[in-house]
Design an enzyme around this catalytic site. Structure first.
Site, PDB file in Angstrom:
ATOM      1  N   ASP A   1     -11.886  -9.393   4.840  1.00 29.43           N
ATOM      2  CA  ASP A   1     -13.206  -9.400   4.198  1.00 29.43           C
ATOM      3  C   ASP A   1     -13.779 -10.821   4.182  1.00 29.43           C
ATOM      4  OD1 ASP A   1     -13.260  -6.678   3.675  1.00 29.43           O
ATOM      5  OD2 ASP A   1     -13.931  -6.936   1.605  1.00 29.43           O
TER       6      ASP A   1
ATOM      7  N   ASP B   1      -2.636 -18.110  -0.033  1.00 33.12           N
ATOM      8  CA  ASP B   1      -3.650 -18.801  -0.845  1.00 33.12           C
ATOM      9  C   ASP B   1      -4.294 -19.929  -0.035  1.00 33.12           C
ATOM     10  OD1 ASP B   1      -1.177 -20.036  -0.884  1.00 33.12           O
ATOM     11  OD2 ASP B   1      -1.270 -20.650  -2.987  1.00 33.12           O
TER      12      ASP B   1
ATOM     13  N   ASP C   1      -6.119  -7.129   4.108  1.00 33.69           N
ATOM     14  CA  ASP C   1      -7.284  -6.494   3.486  1.00 33.69           C
ATOM     15  C   ASP C   1      -8.220  -7.573   2.942  1.00 33.69           C
ATOM     16  OD1 ASP C   1      -8.906  -4.420   2.338  1.00 33.69           O
ATOM     17  OD2 ASP C   1      -7.980  -4.870   0.403  1.00 33.69           O
TER      18      ASP C   1
ATOM     19  N   TYR D   1       0.828  -1.209   0.000  1.00 36.53           N
ATOM     20  CA  TYR D   1       0.000   0.000   0.000  1.00 36.53           C
ATOM     21  C   TYR D   1       0.862   1.260   0.000  1.00 36.53           C
ATOM     22  CZ  TYR D   1      -4.684  -1.956   0.876  1.00 36.53           C
ATOM     23  OH  TYR D   1      -5.903  -2.590   0.771  1.00 36.53           O
TER      24      TYR D   1
END
Ligand code: IPM
Ligand code: MG
Length: 360
Positions: free
Chosen positions: A254, A226, A250, A143
């Site tokens: 979610d 993964d 991030d 980021y």
């Protein structure tokens, strides 16, 4: 003795102002019971700030936050600004707030509430009892790494670049937060990386192993990102505390949030070393339902509880709020996002009213 706190309110965009209004009522209602006095100041961020000042994070907003004891943020963003240049996007304001306050640790709990278990898209037996805390690094990684930008090569072709970088110091400080949190929970920490491919992840893993020597009572494991994504939806109960970098966090937070079936219920805390923390719902600004009194204010209300617990060290006040949220769910009140048959439909304000009653 009354304890006084300065709280900066950042209602932001979309449903932000509605859910913030409910939360401020709740905070005002519980304050006298716990000998607390809140001094609120409200300043713009995100799209609202762009419209008012041309800047998604006006310097006055950051100054106000710095002078506070804690910052309560609702949500930012909306269709209106989606195609603006990056400096004129709401998200840039949020990232500026995180780096401006050096909020390197982001705590995102994903806890299944028994009242809402059927709201999950996964089977009851897979999600029943899930209680995960994602500890996400928030001010580093891809980021913020340099170089970044869209550059023109010698042939005139454009090339987009971001850099995933972590220094030892950045890894060590977030790893310590991860271990500390795991200590207070189930004493299991799973560090998520991509060390089979990325050098930055190899350093991450090496440092996490190094830091683990100071926390011998915490069981440390490692997963590639993964596989972690797969395990989260396959068998989420294996996780207690997850420690990971900015981008992986991030994405995984979610996914973890959706296990609970109700992203509208989840709060988060972003903490730094000494500056005030920022407390905000995991969900976004939901521009499609803004201004219609449909939003679920409970994630914002629970963010205020996290603020009391982690930011202001007022656990009893936090518990009172959390209990009131459980009570209104037990009484069957539901906003549209968590509605199920035979429950009592309420809007954002209606949920606020029953919450105030539940506070007693
Ligand atoms: C989040 C959001 C932000 C992020 C966006 C809005 C910049 O997705 O808080 O998870 O990517 O960190
Ligand atoms: Mg996100």
């Amino acid at each position: 003795m009354v304890r006084e706190y300065r709280i900066t309110l950042l209602p932001g965009d979309g449903i932000g102002p509605e859910i913030m209004a409910v939360t401020v009522q709740v905070l005002k209602a519980i304050a006298p019971t716990h000998d607390l006095q809140f001094h609120f100041s409200e300043v713009p961020i995100g799209g609202a700030a762009i419209d008012a000042t041309g800047n998604p994070l006006p310097p006055e907003t950051l100054d106000d936050c710095r002078q506070s004891d804690a910052v309560l943020l609702a949500a930012i963003g909306g269709y209106k600004w989606d195609n603006s240049p990056r400096s004129q996007r709401p998200e840039t304001g949020l990232l500026g707030l995180r780096s401006g306050l050096e909020l390197f640790a982001n705590l995102r709990p994903a806890t299944i509430l028994p009242q809402l278990i059927d709201a999950s898209s996964l089977k009851r037996e897979v999600v029943e009892g899930v209680d995960i805390m994602v500890v996400r690094e928030l001010t580093g990684g891809v980021y913020f790494g340099q170089p970044k930008g869209i550059f023109e090569t010698e042939t005139g072709e454009k090339r987009g670049v971001n850099t995933m970088a972590y220094s030892e110091g950045e890894i060590d400080r977030i790893a310590k937060v991860g271990f500390e949190i795991a200590c207070k929970r189930g004493k299991k920490l799973c560090s998520v990386d991509k060390a089979n491919v990325l050098d930055v992840s190899q350093l991450w893993r090496d440092r996490v192993v190094q830091i683990s020597a100071e926390y011998s009572d915490v069981e440390l494991s490692h997963l590639y990102v993964d596989n972690a994504a797969m395990q989260l939806v396959r068998a989420p109960k294996q996780f207690d505390t997850i420690l990971t970098g900015n981008l992986f966090g991030d994405i995984l937070s979610d996914a973890a949030a959706m296990l609970t079936g109700s992203i509208g219920m989840l709060p988060s805390a972003s903490l730094g070393a000494d500056k005030p923390g920022v407390f905000e719902p995991v969900h976004g600004s939901a521009p499609d339902i803004a201004g219609q009194d449909k939003a679920n204010p409970l994630a914002q209300v629970l963010s205020a509880a996290m603020m009391l617990r982690y930011g202001l060290d007022e656990p009893e006040a936090a518990t009172q709020i959390e209990k009131a949220v459980m009570a209104v769910l037990d009484q069957g009140y539901r906003t549209g996002d968590i509605m199920s048959p035979n429950m009592k439909a309420v809007g954002c304000q209606g949920m606020g009213e029953v919450l105030l009653k539940a506070l007693g």
